[in-house]
Motif scaffolding. Structure first.
Motif, PDB file in Angstrom:
ATOM      1  N   GLU A  81      -5.458   8.768   2.891  1.00 28.19           N
ATOM      2  CA  GLU A  81      -6.698   9.248   2.279  1.00 28.19           C
ATOM      3  C   GLU A  81      -7.856   8.288   2.540  1.00 28.19           C
ATOM      4  N   ASN A  82      -7.636   7.003   2.320  1.00 29.93           N
ATOM      5  CA  ASN A  82      -8.711   6.019   2.430  1.00 29.93           C
ATOM      6  C   ASN A  82      -9.133   5.739   3.861  1.00 29.93           C
ATOM      7  N   TRP A  83      -8.225   5.878   4.811  1.00 27.72           N
ATOM      8  CA  TRP A  83      -8.510   5.512   6.187  1.00 27.72           C
ATOM      9  C   TRP A  83      -8.626   6.721   7.117  1.00 27.72           C
ATOM     10  N   CYS A  84      -8.605   7.920   6.528  1.00 27.54           N
ATOM     11  CA  CYS A  84      -8.840   9.162   7.279  1.00 27.54           C
ATOM     12  C   CYS A  84      -7.840   9.356   8.426  1.00 27.54           C
ATOM     13  N   TYR A  85      -6.583   9.107   8.142  1.00 29.98           N
ATOM     14  CA  TYR A  85      -5.519   9.348   9.116  1.00 29.98           C
ATOM     15  C   TYR A  85      -4.611  10.439   8.588  1.00 29.98           C
ATOM     16  N   SER A  86      -4.052  11.238   9.495  1.00 28.57           N
ATOM     17  CA  SER A  86      -3.097  12.268   9.088  1.00 28.57           C
ATOM     18  C   SER A  86      -1.781  11.592   8.698  1.00 28.57           C
ATOM     19  N   LYS A  87      -1.036  12.271   7.848  1.00 23.80           N
ATOM     20  CA  LYS A  87       0.267  11.735   7.423  1.00 23.80           C
ATOM     21  C   LYS A  87       1.196  11.566   8.615  1.00 23.80           C
ATOM     22  N   GLN A  88       1.146  12.509   9.541  1.00 24.31           N
ATOM     23  CA  GLN A  88       2.010  12.449  10.715  1.00 24.31           C
ATOM     24  C   GLN A  88       1.701  11.205  11.559  1.00 24.31           C
ATOM     25  N   THR A  89       0.427  10.927  11.781  1.00 21.68           N
ATOM     26  CA  THR A  89       0.031   9.759  12.562  1.00 21.68           C
ATOM     27  C   THR A  89       0.496   8.477  11.876  1.00 21.68           C
ATOM     28  N   LEU A  99       0.835  -1.203   0.000  1.00 21.02           N
ATOM     29  CA  LEU A  99       0.000   0.000   0.000  1.00 21.02           C
ATOM     30  C   LEU A  99       0.864   1.246   0.000  1.00 21.02           C
ATOM     31  N   CYS A 100       0.434   2.229  -0.739  1.00 17.21           N
ATOM     32  CA  CYS A 100       1.067   3.539  -0.708  1.00 17.21           C
ATOM     33  C   CYS A 100       0.637   4.236   0.581  1.00 17.21           C
ATOM     34  N   GLN A 101       1.579   4.822   1.297  1.00 15.27           N
ATOM     35  CA  GLN A 101       1.245   5.504   2.545  1.00 15.27           C
ATOM     36  C   GLN A 101       0.225   6.619   2.317  1.00 15.27           C
ATOM     37  N   ASN A 102       0.386   7.389   1.257  1.00 21.92           N
ATOM     38  CA  ASN A 102      -0.543   8.492   0.986  1.00 21.92           C
ATOM     39  C   ASN A 102      -1.954   7.973   0.736  1.00 21.92           C
ATOM     40  N   THR A 103      -2.059   6.885   0.001  1.00 20.63           N
ATOM     41  CA  THR A 103      -3.366   6.295  -0.278  1.00 20.63           C
ATOM     42  C   THR A 103      -4.004   5.802   1.015  1.00 20.63           C
TER      43      THR A 103
END
Length: 141
Positions: free
Chosen positions: A53-61, A46-50
């Motif tokens: 987006e799909n799981w409604c988490y911030s990039k930092q988290t 899985l791409c981290q960015n995807t």
């Protein structure tokens, strides 16, 4: 109407608590659990960015969760094919074994519970839930 709102919120919290207990039993923080869950569910990198987006988490988290999972040897990151920025997330062999013990049983339980509903009930359930959440998102945005 107030009783219905209260019931809706209690049910959402109950769902959160069910998954929090699953994460805790596996020795994971919630975000770590959901990263592993998503990898198991996808059955591919899985791409981290995807994921964010799909799981409604911030990039930092997600970065924090991934860093700890990587340190534990459960996941690894590698640049996506043809990319110098995008990284894909993979389960390691140790991660696969960990997911066999702690994550895939959750997926199986969910599948069992959903299959206990008729196809029509599942469609109605998802349609109503999506409608409620989309409406709430619009109202609060």
């Amino acid at each position: 109407m107030n009783k219905e709102l209260s019931k809706w919120n209690r049910l959402i919290k109950k769902q959160d608590e069910v998954y929090h207990r699953c994460a805790k039993r596996a020795g994971l923080a919630d975000a770590q659990f959901w990263v592993l869950y998503a990898l198991c569910e996808a059955q591919k990198p899985l791409c981290q960015n995807t994921f964010c987006e799909n799981w409604c988490y911030s990039k930092q988290t997600v970065c924090t969760a991934v860093a700890s999972l990587e340190k534990a040897g459960l996941v690894q990151l590698a640049f996506a094919e043809g990319s110098r920025k995008q990284k894909d997330l993979f389960l390691t062999e140790k991660g696969e074994m960990f997911c066999d013990q702690h994550i895939r049983s959750v997926l199986e339980a969910e599948e069992k519970v959903l299959q206990a509903l008729s196809g029509e009930e599942r469609e109605r359930f998802f349609a109503v839930l999506e409608n409620l959440l989309d409406g709430l998102d619009r109202e609060l945005s």
